[in-house]
Write a protein that holds these residues in place. Structure first.
Motif, short mmCIF file in Angstrom:
data_model
loop_
_atom_site.label_atom_id
_atom_site.label_comp_id
_atom_site.label_asym_id
_atom_site.label_seq_id
_atom_site.Cartn_x
_atom_site.Cartn_y
_atom_site.Cartn_z
N ARG A 1 -27.52 56.30 20.58
CA ARG A 1 -27.93 57.07 21.63
C ARG A 1 -27.09 58.62 21.38
O ARG A 1 -27.71 59.85 21.63
CB ARG A 1 -27.58 56.69 23.09
N ASP B 1 -28.11 46.52 22.70
CA ASP B 1 -29.02 47.36 23.42
C ASP B 1 -28.75 47.60 24.96
O ASP B 1 -28.86 48.76 25.40
CB ASP B 1 -30.48 46.98 23.28
N THR B 2 -28.42 46.54 25.49
CA THR B 2 -28.28 46.36 26.93
C THR B 2 -26.88 46.37 27.55
O THR B 2 -26.54 46.20 28.73
CB THR B 2 -28.99 45.50 27.51
N CYS B 3 -25.82 46.48 26.88
CA CYS B 3 -24.37 46.32 27.25
C CYS B 3 -23.56 47.33 26.28
O CYS B 3 -24.26 47.73 25.32
CB CYS B 3 -23.81 44.94 26.60
N ALA C 1 -18.31 54.55 32.43
CA ALA C 1 -18.82 54.91 31.13
C ALA C 1 -20.34 55.66 31.45
O ALA C 1 -20.69 55.56 32.55
CB ALA C 1 -19.13 54.03 30.21
N GLY C 2 -20.78 56.17 30.55
CA GLY C 2 -22.36 56.71 30.57
C GLY C 2 -22.63 57.42 32.02
O GLY C 2 -21.95 58.40 32.27
N SER C 3 -23.82 56.98 32.51
CA SER C 3 -24.20 57.84 33.70
C SER C 3 -23.21 57.78 34.86
O SER C 3 -23.20 58.68 35.55
CB SER C 3 -25.73 57.24 34.15
N PHE C 4 -22.33 56.81 35.01
CA PHE C 4 -21.54 56.79 36.09
C PHE C 4 -20.34 58.11 35.91
O PHE C 4 -20.00 58.50 37.05
CB PHE C 4 -20.81 55.32 36.21
N ASP D 1 -37.01 55.63 35.91
CA ASP D 1 -35.94 54.50 36.26
C ASP D 1 -34.86 55.10 37.31
O ASP D 1 -33.81 54.90 37.16
CB ASP D 1 -35.39 53.78 35.19
N ARG E 1 -20.79 47.37 36.08
CA ARG E 1 -19.85 48.00 35.48
C ARG E 1 -18.38 47.45 35.68
O ARG E 1 -17.97 47.19 36.85
CB ARG E 1 -19.77 49.23 35.88
N GLU F 1 -33.46 47.26 37.48
CA GLU F 1 -32.67 47.31 36.65
C GLU F 1 -31.21 47.11 37.30
O GLU F 1 -30.94 47.86 38.06
CB GLU F 1 -32.54 48.27 35.51
N ILE G 1 -27.45 46.64 37.19
CA ILE G 1 -26.37 47.21 36.19
C ILE G 1 -24.94 46.88 36.79
O ILE G 1 -24.79 47.04 37.99
CB ILE G 1 -26.30 48.79 35.88
N ASP H 1 -20.01 47.45 30.61
CA ASP H 1 -21.00 47.56 31.42
C ASP H 1 -22.29 46.81 30.85
O ASP H 1 -22.18 46.74 29.74
CB ASP H 1 -21.41 48.94 32.08
N PHE H 2 -23.12 46.47 31.58
CA PHE H 2 -24.41 45.88 31.16
C PHE H 2 -25.52 46.19 32.17
O PHE H 2 -25.25 46.15 33.23
CB PHE H 2 -24.45 44.61 30.54
N LYS H 3 -26.85 45.87 31.70
CA LYS H 3 -27.96 45.97 32.41
C LYS H 3 -28.62 44.62 32.31
O LYS H 3 -28.92 44.01 30.94
CB LYS H 3 -29.02 47.09 32.14
P1 TMP Z 1 -25.86 54.08 31.99
O1 TMP Z 1 -24.48 54.23 32.05
O2 TMP Z 1 -26.75 55.10 31.23
O3 TMP Z 1 -26.49 53.99 33.43
O4 TMP Z 1 -26.16 52.36 31.48
C1 TMP Z 1 -25.39 51.31 31.91
C2 TMP Z 1 -25.77 50.15 31.26
O5 TMP Z 1 -27.22 49.83 31.18
C3 TMP Z 1 -25.32 50.42 29.69
O6 TMP Z 1 -24.81 49.12 29.42
C4 TMP Z 1 -26.55 50.65 28.86
C5 TMP Z 1 -27.54 49.67 29.83
N1 TMP Z 1 -29.05 50.53 29.82
C6 TMP Z 1 -29.97 49.68 29.55
O7 TMP Z 1 -29.85 48.60 29.04
N2 TMP Z 1 -31.18 50.40 29.48
C7 TMP Z 1 -31.47 51.70 29.98
O8 TMP Z 1 -32.60 52.09 30.13
C8 TMP Z 1 -30.38 52.32 30.21
C9 TMP Z 1 -30.53 53.85 30.88
C10 TMP Z 1 -29.03 51.71 30.25
#
Ligand code: TMP
Ligand code: ASP
Length: 235
Positions: A215, A196-198, A98-101, A129, A94, A90, A92, A175-177
């Protein structure tokens, strides 16, 4: 092209074989999960938004020099794509914390970076992951050095194209994945690019217009997906 047996069902999409061994059909569902499947729900209309938005963005990226798996939109939820072997990373990018960062590094959500960051997670549900770096990816033989260089180059290019694309809709790309696959020896962009992914924030109000609404139980989840759809002129 003929739709044949289901090959796979993931958390958000199903994949079907076709009469062409190089082509599969993805079928986007309204199912939503978070936290590695712990939280489950439905976001009505999400499949249509994610399918049509991904296809629009992938066509744009193709024009901007990023090869993708996209072939043809077949319906509101179904698209024919090249059958790739997914690289189990995956990727990512940024632009804003945000989020996990933010959680991992104690940086408040919303802090803008001077330069975008890139990180890799090893796509492995049993392990949740885990975050890795490119040396780990090499050690685990997930990709070659050359493939990783290509993936990095494409990922930053996707960021530049998408930042400008969303900005004209008054949306900030936080951010995005993304995920990549191999097709006939080449690395191409696969999977999806969607709410879903941004992380997508309104430029002025910073309102969240993405899956974080699901979430984090923020409400107006469907409305946020429809708002993005409308702002991008896809409705
Ligand atoms: P995070 O801040 O949770 O690491 O997420 C970073 C970006 O990745 C955010 O845009 C959401 C996306 N993401 C996914 O598409 N799938 C996932 O399983 C996770 C954890 C995050
Ligand atoms: N990959 C996560 C899960 O299913 C989804 C997410 O948080 O975006 O559960």
């Amino acid at each position: 092209m003929e739709k044949r047996e289901q090959l796979y069902e993931g958390k958000a999409k199903k994949v079907f074989a076709t009469d062409d061994p190089d082509i599969v059909i993805v079928d986007y569902k309204d199912d939503a999960t978070a936290f590695n499947g712990e939280k489950k729900g439905t976001i009505v209309g999400k499949g249509v938004v994610n399918n049509r938005m991904t296809n629009h963005v992938f066509r744009l990226l193709e024009k901007e020099g990023v090869p993708t798996h996209y072939i043809e939109e077949l319906s509101d939820r179904e698209t024919a794509v090249k059958k790739v072997q997914i690289v189990p990373l995956e990727v990512i990018i940024r632009n804003i914390a945000a989020g996990s960062f933010s959680k991992r590094l104690g940086v408040p959500e919303g802090k803008k970076f001077r330069q975008p960051t890139i990180e890799f997670s090893y796509k492995n549900d049993e392990l949740g992951d885990p975050l890795i770096n490119s040396y780990f990816a090499l050690a685990l033989e997930l990709a070659t050095e050359e493939e990783i260089e290509t993936i990095k180059r494409y990922a930053f290019r996707v960021n530049e194209v998408l930042k400008a694309y969303f900005l004209q809709a008054d949306i900030e790309l936080v951010d995005f994945k993304i995920e990549f696959g191999r097709f006939k020896g080449q690395i191409i962009l696969a999977d999806e690019i969607s709410p879903d992914t941004c992380r997508l924030w309104d430029v002025h109000t910073h309102e969240k217009l993405d899956k974080d609404r699901f979430r984090r139980d923020l409400g107006n989840v469907e409305e946020a997906y429809q708002e993005v759809f409308k702002r991008l002129g896809l409705d």
